[in-house]
Design an enzyme around this catalytic site. Structure first.
Site, PDB file in Angstrom:
ATOM      1  N   SER A 124       0.842  -1.207   0.000  1.00  0.00           N
ATOM      2  CA  SER A 124       0.000   0.000   0.000  1.00  0.00           C
ATOM      3  C   SER A 124       0.869   1.246   0.000  1.00  0.00           C
ATOM      4  CB  SER A 124      -0.889   0.020   1.244  1.00  0.00           C
ATOM      5  OG  SER A 124      -1.601  -1.183   1.365  1.00  0.00           O
TER       6      SER A 124
HETATM    7  N1  SAH Z   1       0.143  -4.824   4.253  1.00  0.00           N
HETATM    8  C1  SAH Z   1       0.730  -5.375   3.069  1.00  0.00           C
HETATM    9  C2  SAH Z   1      -0.204  -5.204   1.891  1.00  0.00           C
HETATM   10  C3  SAH Z   1      -0.336  -6.460   1.104  1.00  0.00           C
HETATM   11  S1  SAH Z   1      -1.619  -6.486  -0.099  1.00  0.00           S
HETATM   12  C4  SAH Z   1       2.108  -4.812   2.821  1.00  0.00           C
HETATM   13  O1  SAH Z   1       2.560  -3.953   3.591  1.00  0.00           O
HETATM   14  O2  SAH Z   1       2.765  -5.254   1.872  1.00  0.00           O
HETATM   15  C5  SAH Z   1      -2.837  -7.469   0.708  1.00  0.00           C
HETATM   16  C6  SAH Z   1      -2.496  -8.885   0.995  1.00  0.00           C
HETATM   17  O3  SAH Z   1      -3.653  -9.502   1.527  1.00  0.00           O
HETATM   18  C7  SAH Z   1      -2.071  -9.715  -0.200  1.00  0.00           C
HETATM   19  O4  SAH Z   1      -0.794 -10.204   0.014  1.00  0.00           O
HETATM   20  C8  SAH Z   1      -3.108 -10.841  -0.240  1.00  0.00           C
HETATM   21  O5  SAH Z   1      -2.583 -12.099  -0.619  1.00  0.00           O
HETATM   22  C9  SAH Z   1      -3.569 -10.864   1.209  1.00  0.00           C
HETATM   23  N2  SAH Z   1      -4.861 -11.507   1.448  1.00  0.00           N
HETATM   24  C10 SAH Z   1      -6.013 -11.456   0.711  1.00  0.00           C
HETATM   25  N3  SAH Z   1      -6.971 -12.212   1.285  1.00  0.00           N
HETATM   26  C11 SAH Z   1      -6.419 -12.759   2.406  1.00  0.00           C
HETATM   27  C12 SAH Z   1      -6.887 -13.656   3.414  1.00  0.00           C
HETATM   28  N4  SAH Z   1      -8.123 -14.167   3.411  1.00  0.00           N
HETATM   29  N5  SAH Z   1      -6.038 -14.021   4.394  1.00  0.00           N
HETATM   30  C13 SAH Z   1      -4.778 -13.552   4.439  1.00  0.00           C
HETATM   31  N6  SAH Z   1      -4.264 -12.709   3.514  1.00  0.00           N
HETATM   32  C14 SAH Z   1      -5.077 -12.321   2.508  1.00  0.00           C
END
Ligand code: SAH
Length: 268
Positions: free
Chosen positions: A112
């Site tokens: 993000s």
């Molecule tokens: N906070 C992260 C943002 C990652 S994007 C950072 O700093 O990089 C969001 C993430 O949520 C993705 O990696 C995706 O795979 C994950 N995601 C989506 N659905 C999910 C679920 N049910 N359980 C765990 N992770 C999930």
């Protein structure tokens, strides 16, 4: 940092969030920034090594921009100034690491924007002056937000459903040696009951409702911050939703429009 493996879990019923009203960030308060920068004497293991992306000056410039955008919480600004975002992005993108932009992290996911991370952390902590208790993060991704959270809470449990990113986050985070950060591989839609109740729950992926397990695992007095889609039929239209759990029940506030990757079930 500890690693836990969770079995794949099924989706639970949701808690529908109605989107519509919108509140904007509060105006900038300069003294908070001054405090964050003045108190930033570096962190063991996080000291700058040069004048490029390693330099603390680059992060301080990012922090100044966050304050200009309206982030006022001195602890959030300080944590964002400490954690080196360039350690979480691919080498080809390092020169964009401190710009206010989301960046690809592989497997069709993104880290993000710093502005969004700071805004969500500020909302999560609203009304608190010191460190938070236990916090659950859904969507570890590359591990950046989890690292920032670890500076603001006593304990962080961060769940990722994609094994490739869970492994990547573990590699990215090794350098920081964050003893209060626990990485979990599993379906975050079921939360992580073993760590409950949580003072805060924060999601980096948006579904069309807030999973019931998150609300169950939130402590009384706790707060949840998550992107939620306006409707299953238009998953791209999302807004940030804040849920406060009080002794009288749940209070939901819909904030500004956002754009997050989709919340999916199961482990892959
Ligand atoms: N906070 C992260 C943002 C990652 S994007 C950072 O700093 O990089 C969001 C993430 O949520 C993705 O990696 C995706 O795979 C994950 N995601 C989506 N659905 C999910 C679920 N049910 N359980 C765990 N992770 C999930």
């Amino acid at each position: 940092m500890t690693l836990h493996k969770l079995p794949a879990q099924k989706v639970r019923p949701g808690f529908p969030a109605r989107l519509g009203e919108s509140k904007l960030a509060s105006p900038p308060v300069r003294p908070a920034l001054a405090h964050a920068l003045a108190s930033d004497k570096g962190h063991p293991g996080l000291m700058p090594h040069g004048l490029g992306m390693d330099s603390i000056a680059v992060r301080q410039s990012m922090v100044r921009k966050l304050a200009q955008q309206g982030i006022t919480d001195p602890l959030v600004l300080k944590a964002m100034g400490h954690i080196e975002r360039h350690r979480f992005v691919d080498s080809a993108l390092v020169n964009q690491a401190y710009e206010d932009t989301s960046l690809p992290i592989g497997l069709e996911q993104t880290i993000s924007k710093p502005g969004v991370v700071a805004r969500m952390l500020e909302l999560l902590r609203q009304g608190q002056s010191g460190s938070m208790g236990r916090v659950l993060e859904i969507g570890t991704g590359c591990g950046y937000q989890a690292a920032v959270l670890s500076q603001l809470c006593t304990e962080v449990y961060s769940i990722e459903r994609l094994r490739g990113l869970h492994d990547k986050a573990r590699d990215n985070l090794r350098h920081f040696r964050l003893a209060n950060l626990h990485l979990l591989l599993g379906d975050g839609m079921l939360g992580y009951a073993k760590g409950a109740p949580y003072a805060g729950i924060i999601a980096a992926a948006g579904g069309d409702a807030i999973p019931a397990a998150w609300l169950e695992q939130l402590a009384i007095g706790g707060r949840l911050v998550a992107p939620v889609s306006a409707a299953a039929s238009s998953p791209a239209r999302q807004a940030l939703v804040v849920v406060d759990k009080t002794i009288h029940g749940l209070k939901q506030t819909v904030m500004e429009a956002v754009h997050f990757v989709p919340l999916k079930s199961g482990v892959a």
